[in-house]
Motif scaffolding. Structure first.
Motif, PDB file in Angstrom:
ATOM      1  N   THR A  10       0.913  -1.272   0.053  1.00 48.59           N
ATOM      2  CA  THR A  10      -0.087  -0.055   0.000  1.00 48.59           C
ATOM      3  C   THR A  10       0.913   0.968  -0.207  1.00 48.59           C
ATOM      4  O   THR A  10       2.157   1.272  -0.021  1.00 48.59           O
ATOM      5  N   SER A  11       0.324   2.585  -0.312  1.00 48.22           N
ATOM      6  CA  SER A  11       1.170   3.492  -0.536  1.00 48.22           C
ATOM      7  C   SER A  11       1.652   4.290   0.830  1.00 48.22           C
ATOM      8  O   SER A  11       2.721   4.987   0.841  1.00 48.22           O
ATOM      9  N   GLY A  12       1.329   3.670   2.038  1.00 46.66           N
ATOM     10  CA  GLY A  12       2.125   4.194   3.115  1.00 46.66           C
ATOM     11  C   GLY A  12       1.498   5.276   3.611  1.00 46.66           C
ATOM     12  O   GLY A  12       2.289   6.483   4.027  1.00 46.66           O
ATOM     13  N   SER A  13       0.034   5.874   3.361  1.00 49.25           N
ATOM     14  CA  SER A  13      -0.363   7.224   3.977  1.00 49.25           C
ATOM     15  C   SER A  13      -0.304   7.163   5.383  1.00 49.25           C
ATOM     16  O   SER A  13      -0.245   8.183   6.026  1.00 49.25           O
ATOM     17  N   THR A  14      -0.807   6.010   6.045  1.00 49.33           N
ATOM     18  CA  THR A  14      -1.190   5.910   7.361  1.00 49.33           C
ATOM     19  C   THR A  14      -0.225   5.219   8.017  1.00 49.33           C
ATOM     20  O   THR A  14      -0.282   5.089   9.495  1.00 49.33           O
TER      21      THR A  14
ATOM     22  N   ASP B 188     -15.852   9.408 -10.288  1.00 48.42           N
ATOM     23  CA  ASP B 188     -15.031   9.276  -9.202  1.00 48.42           C
ATOM     24  C   ASP B 188     -15.107   8.070  -8.369  1.00 48.42           C
ATOM     25  O   ASP B 188     -16.069   7.504  -7.754  1.00 48.42           O
ATOM     26  N   THR B 189     -14.126   7.213  -8.473  1.00 49.23           N
ATOM     27  CA  THR B 189     -14.019   5.823  -8.049  1.00 49.23           C
ATOM     28  C   THR B 189     -13.270   5.698  -6.758  1.00 49.23           C
ATOM     29  O   THR B 189     -12.122   6.164  -6.654  1.00 49.23           O
TER      30      THR B 189
ATOM     31  N   THR C 184      -6.045  -0.335  -2.498  1.00 48.34           N
ATOM     32  CA  THR C 184      -5.205  -1.849  -2.829  1.00 48.34           C
ATOM     33  C   THR C 184      -5.861  -2.613  -2.393  1.00 48.34           C
ATOM     34  O   THR C 184      -5.944  -3.649  -3.147  1.00 48.34           O
TER      35      THR C 184
ATOM     36  N   ASP D 139     -11.667   4.397   6.232  1.00 56.03           N
ATOM     37  CA  ASP D 139     -12.137   5.765   5.857  1.00 56.03           C
ATOM     38  C   ASP D 139     -13.352   6.288   6.467  1.00 56.03           C
ATOM     39  O   ASP D 139     -14.322   5.519   6.883  1.00 56.03           O
TER      40      ASP D 139
ATOM     41  N   ARG E 240      -9.645   9.880   5.846  1.00 57.99           N
ATOM     42  CA  ARG E 240      -9.351   8.841   6.792  1.00 57.99           C
ATOM     43  C   ARG E 240      -9.760   8.821   8.105  1.00 57.99           C
ATOM     44  O   ARG E 240      -9.950  10.268   8.615  1.00 57.99           O
TER      45      ARG E 240
ATOM     46  N   LYS F 148      -0.539  11.534  -2.641  1.00 59.29           N
ATOM     47  CA  LYS F 148      -1.512  11.726  -1.550  1.00 59.29           C
ATOM     48  C   LYS F 148      -1.047  12.438  -0.306  1.00 59.29           C
ATOM     49  O   LYS F 148       0.171  12.130  -0.005  1.00 59.29           O
TER      50      LYS F 148
HETATM   51  P1  ATP Z   1      -1.803   2.973   3.598  1.00 62.57           P
HETATM   52  O1  ATP Z   1      -2.758   1.924   3.639  1.00 62.57           O
HETATM   53  O2  ATP Z   1      -0.474   2.396   3.387  1.00 62.57           O
HETATM   54  O3  ATP Z   1      -2.116   4.023   4.640  1.00 62.57           O
HETATM   55  P2  ATP Z   1      -3.104   4.251   1.314  1.00 62.57           P
HETATM   56  O4  ATP Z   1      -4.377   3.968   2.071  1.00 62.57           O
HETATM   57  O5  ATP Z   1      -2.929   5.538   0.709  1.00 62.57           O
HETATM   58  O6  ATP Z   1      -1.915   3.843   1.861  1.00 62.57           O
HETATM   59  P3  ATP Z   1      -4.044   3.112  -1.059  1.00 62.57           P
HETATM   60  O7  ATP Z   1      -4.695   1.582  -1.298  1.00 62.57           O
HETATM   61  O8  ATP Z   1      -3.405   3.701  -2.552  1.00 62.57           O
HETATM   62  O9  ATP Z   1      -3.305   3.257  -0.146  1.00 62.57           O
HETATM   63  O10 ATP Z   1      -5.216   4.222  -1.128  1.00 62.57           O
HETATM   64  C1  ATP Z   1      -6.625   3.966  -0.740  1.00 62.57           C
HETATM   65  C2  ATP Z   1      -7.315   5.032  -0.152  1.00 62.57           C
HETATM   66  O11 ATP Z   1      -6.963   6.064  -0.792  1.00 62.57           O
HETATM   67  C3  ATP Z   1      -8.589   4.878   0.390  1.00 62.57           C
HETATM   68  O12 ATP Z   1      -8.613   4.223   1.556  1.00 62.57           O
HETATM   69  C4  ATP Z   1      -9.177   6.275   0.388  1.00 62.57           C
HETATM   70  O13 ATP Z   1      -8.670   6.885   1.601  1.00 62.57           O
HETATM   71  C5  ATP Z   1      -8.248   7.049  -0.747  1.00 62.57           C
HETATM   72  N1  ATP Z   1      -9.103   7.066  -1.955  1.00 62.57           N
HETATM   73  C6  ATP Z   1      -8.999   6.349  -3.073  1.00 62.57           C
HETATM   74  N2  ATP Z   1     -10.019   6.688  -4.161  1.00 62.57           N
HETATM   75  C7  ATP Z   1     -10.474   7.694  -3.413  1.00 62.57           C
HETATM   76  C8  ATP Z   1     -11.801   8.381  -3.835  1.00 62.57           C
HETATM   77  N3  ATP Z   1     -12.352   8.150  -5.179  1.00 62.57           N
HETATM   78  N4  ATP Z   1     -12.339   9.389  -3.007  1.00 62.57           N
HETATM   79  C9  ATP Z   1     -11.840   9.628  -1.722  1.00 62.57           C
HETATM   80  N5  ATP Z   1     -10.744   8.956  -1.331  1.00 62.57           N
HETATM   81  C10 ATP Z   1     -10.290   7.812  -2.067  1.00 62.57           C
END
Ligand code: ATP
Ligand code: MG
Length: 669
Positions: A284-288, A431-432, A436, A520, A535, A629
């Motif tokens: 995953t992209s590591g936002s959290t 808006d999807t 991951t 989320d 989040r 992000k």
């Molecule tokens: P990590 O889980 O490691 O913190 P990440 O959540 O950024 O990283 P991804 O799987 O790339 O990793 O991102 C998914 C997240 O991106 C979702 O849980 C949500 O928070 C956000 N997201 C994706 N698409 C949308 C959208 N269309 N509207 C709102 N939020 C979105």
């Protein structure tokens, strides 16, 4: 701000939400509905069927693939921790590369599978037909086998956005090896962490990548990574000659790709895979926090990626589909490689960046290749919006049919710019919302069926049962705000965190027993539309009112002088939590006290006094992950005046922006 400025707090909700949601409705254009495979009543009927009898529904959808053995078991799922399992099509057998290539050869052999557009617009684009792609995948698959790679082995792919990236993924799939793509912008440390976590035997990389005219030393990064602890599993490094730049080859470990691959036979017997055999691991992209090694399997993932791709973009045979994500993210996996190719579509792969050589580049590429379906991220839209309409308006874009967005909540202001300026008010926006972990879209408009509201991901995809729960896990009905969970499985759901089943359960299934927890926050309006508020950790509780970061940020961005904003909570003596806003101004604007006051007043007017920022800091740049992000957990620590606790910043695109923010932070007296 029109539609989305409804306050998240309970007391204020009822008066506001229904009015603003109807104001902001963008109906499906008549011509789009007329040509669409799925219209409003189809969506309603099919959605009802999909949740009433998921077995029958997903058995039908699975027929879109070519199975070596057709599954008789469709759905075998329990989210109950005592008896936990997620299995789809469990007795089915198939090969993903056969589904993406071989089965198209007869009818689409000469059709372009991939269009490649280089970083430098002066480089000729390439068109790779399904026949050519098949041969290239088979040659690499044979080469991998000759190097001893077997079913179940892990292969790390660290490549730029070149055709070989797709070839490498599909070659692994052909022989049953599990690929794990690492985004080409990651550092040696991040590569090493991921190799150590999954124990790869082989790495496929290139001499160098090129992005925005700058070289990226990919091979040198791999060399540095393989000197770090935990990486001794790697026996071979295959190196694609891309720029021709000098690299240090260490024999016998390092092999030139062309030397090993070019003379291989261009057919290759595919490995027969069980539907539940792993297809790939993706971090995953590591936002959290620390990235999770998300494991996806073969059958369910491919059914879901290809079906969502077809429905969300109302795919037609002649479409040219362009997803601007990197293959290093799940969006690139599902919507550059597996979805489009399983659907026999033409997908565009772009090596470069949106603002090179200038900020018109995206639209020049659209015109050059007559792109019909375009899919990008809010971060790119906001960056381009900052440059004004000029760079867009000087291009034609009349080929465009549907626009998509993914990755973060999209601010209504950016949504409307995307719609009005990029799409000339003609093209529906999808808006999807997905992750991951979900493999494909879970909440998304279908362009011919579902009216849009700027900032809302609208309604669930077929078979997906979202719900909103309060902090105690109580499912809230009707208009509600809380935490987004999914009540039942879908075929593209991740199966585990690689090598750590317990982390999988703990992260996603313990918080609310019996449900998949997305992490989320979300609001559902009177029309049943879903609005992702950010989040859960980022939802701010001001004097008992839950305020979504996305809503305050959208209010700020709707001010003409604001380019981008990030909002976090910080401890506040009176309110519990206060609102701390970081604001990036549009080019040429100066931040001063007068503007600060003006912005606070603007937010009060757009949302309400409860959402006024308590502190507003000018931010020349915001900390973003390499997928673009905003990393709010870092901003939270700065707002809390705890810069020594920033934690893991290795997934940041540009760590230097943090120093500037730390220096100018608010220090409480
Ligand atoms: P990590 O889980 O490691 O913190 P990440 O959540 O950024 O990283 P991804 O799987 O790339 O990793 O991102 C998914 C997240 O991106 C979702 O849980 C949500 O928070 C956000 N997201 C994706 N698409 C949308 C959208 N269309 N509207 C709102 N939020 C979105
Ligand atoms: Mg996540």
């Amino acid at each position: 701000m029109g539609g989305c400025g409804t306050l998240a707090g309970n007391a204020f909700r009822s008066g506001n939400a229904s009015m603003s949601s109807s104001q902001a409705l963008y109906p499906v254009p008549e011509d789009v509905a007329a040509g669409a495979a799925i219209r409003k009543d189809d969506y309603e009927r099919m959605y009802a069927e999909s949740v009433a009898d998921p077995d029958a529904f997903w058995a039908g959808v699975a027929d879109r693939l070519q199975w070596d053995r057709k599954p008789t078991s469709i759905r075998d799922v329990s989210f109950d921790l005592e008896d936990f399992r997620i299995r789809w099509y469990a007795d089915g057998e198939l090969n993903a590369s056969v589904n993406c290539l071989d089965r198209h050869l007869e009818t689409r052999g000469d059709k372009t599978a991939l269009v490649w557009e280089a970083d430098d617009p002066a480089t000729d684009p390439r068109h790779v037909s399904y026949r050519e792609l098949h041969a290239r995948v088979c040659r690499l698959a044979n080469a991998l086998r000759s190097l001893g790679v077997r079913k179940g082995d892990r292969v790390t792919i660290y490549l730029p956005m070149i055709v070989e990236a797709a070839v490498a993924m599909l070659a692994c799939a052909r022989i049953g090896a599990i690929h794990t793509v690492v985004f080409g912008g990651f550092s040696p440390n991040s590569i090493a962490d991921r190799i150590a976590d999954c124990g790869s035997r082989l790495v496929i990389t290139a001499d160098e990548g090129v992005r925005g005219g700058k070289k990226v030393p990919l091979k040198a990064n791999v060399d540095a990574a393989l000197k770090l602890p935990g990486t001794t599993s790697v026996e071979t490094v295959l190196v694609v000659r891309h720029t021709g730049g000098a690299v240090d080859m260490q024999m016998p470990r390092d092999r030139w790709y062309d030397a090993v691959v070019d003379d291989q036979p261009d057919t290759c017997v595919p490995e027969r895979m069980n539907a539940e055999d792993p297809l790939f691991i993706l971090y995953t992209s590591g936002s959290t926090g620390k990235p999770k090694g998300v494991l996806h399997t073969t059958g369910g993932y491919l059914v879901f990626a290809s079906y969502t791709h077809e429905c969300a973009f109302d795919l037609k045979e002649d479409d040219v589909f362009w997803c601007t994500a990197d293959v290093g993210w799940v969006t690139g996996h599902s919507y550059i490689v597996y979805g489009p190719l399983a659907n026999g579509a033409t997908a565009l792969m772009f090596e470069g960046v949106p603002n090179y050589p200038d900020s018109s580049r995206f639209w020049q590429v659209v015109d050059r290749h007559k792109v019909t379906l375009f899919y990008t991220a809010p971060t790119a839209i906001r960056a381009l919006m900052r440059e004004g309409d000029g760079p867009v308006k000087k291009t034609d874009r009349s080929s465009l049919r549907i626009l998509g967005t993914v990755g973060e909540p999209i601010n209504p202001e950016a949504w409307r710019w995307y719609f009005d300026v990029v799409g000339d008010s003609r093209c529906p926006i999808v808006d999807t919302w997905w992750q991951t972990e979900t493999g494909g879209h879970l909440i998304t408009p279908l362009p011919g069926a579902i009216a849009a509201k700027p900032g809302s991901a609208t309604l669930p995809f077929f078979g997906v049962r979202p719900a909103i729960v309060d902090a105690n896990g109580k499912v809230l009905e009707g208009e509600a705000e809380g935490n987004l969970v999914i009540l039942d499985s879908w075929p593209g759901q991740m199966r585990t965190v690689y090598g750590d089943d317990q982390r999988f359960i703990d992260t996603y299934f313990k918080t609310y027993p019996g449900m998949y927890f997305t992490g989320d926050g979300c609001r559902r309006d009177a029309d049943g539309y879903y609005w992702i508020t950010g989040r859960v950790d980022d939802v701010i509780n001001v004097s008992g009112h839950r305020i979504g970061t996305a809503e305050v940020e959208s209010a700020l961005v709707s001010h003409p002088k604001v380019a981008e904003a990030a909002v976090v909570g910080f401890p506040h003596d009176v309110k519990g939590q206060g609102i701390y806003a970081y604001v990036t101004l549009v080019a040429g604007e100066q931040g001063d006290d007068a503007l600060r006051k003006e912005l606070v007043t603007h937010v009060r007017k757009e949302i309400g006094p409860i959402a006024s920022p308590d502190h507003l800091q000018w931010a020349p740049g915001l900390p973003k992950t390499r997928s673009g992000k905003i990393m709010r957990r870092i901003l939270r620590k700065i707002a809390e005046n705890a810069p020594e606790q920033l934690g893991d910043t290795s997934t940041l695109a540009d760590p230097s922006v943090v120093d500037a923010l730390v220096q100018n932070r608010r220090v409480p007296d």
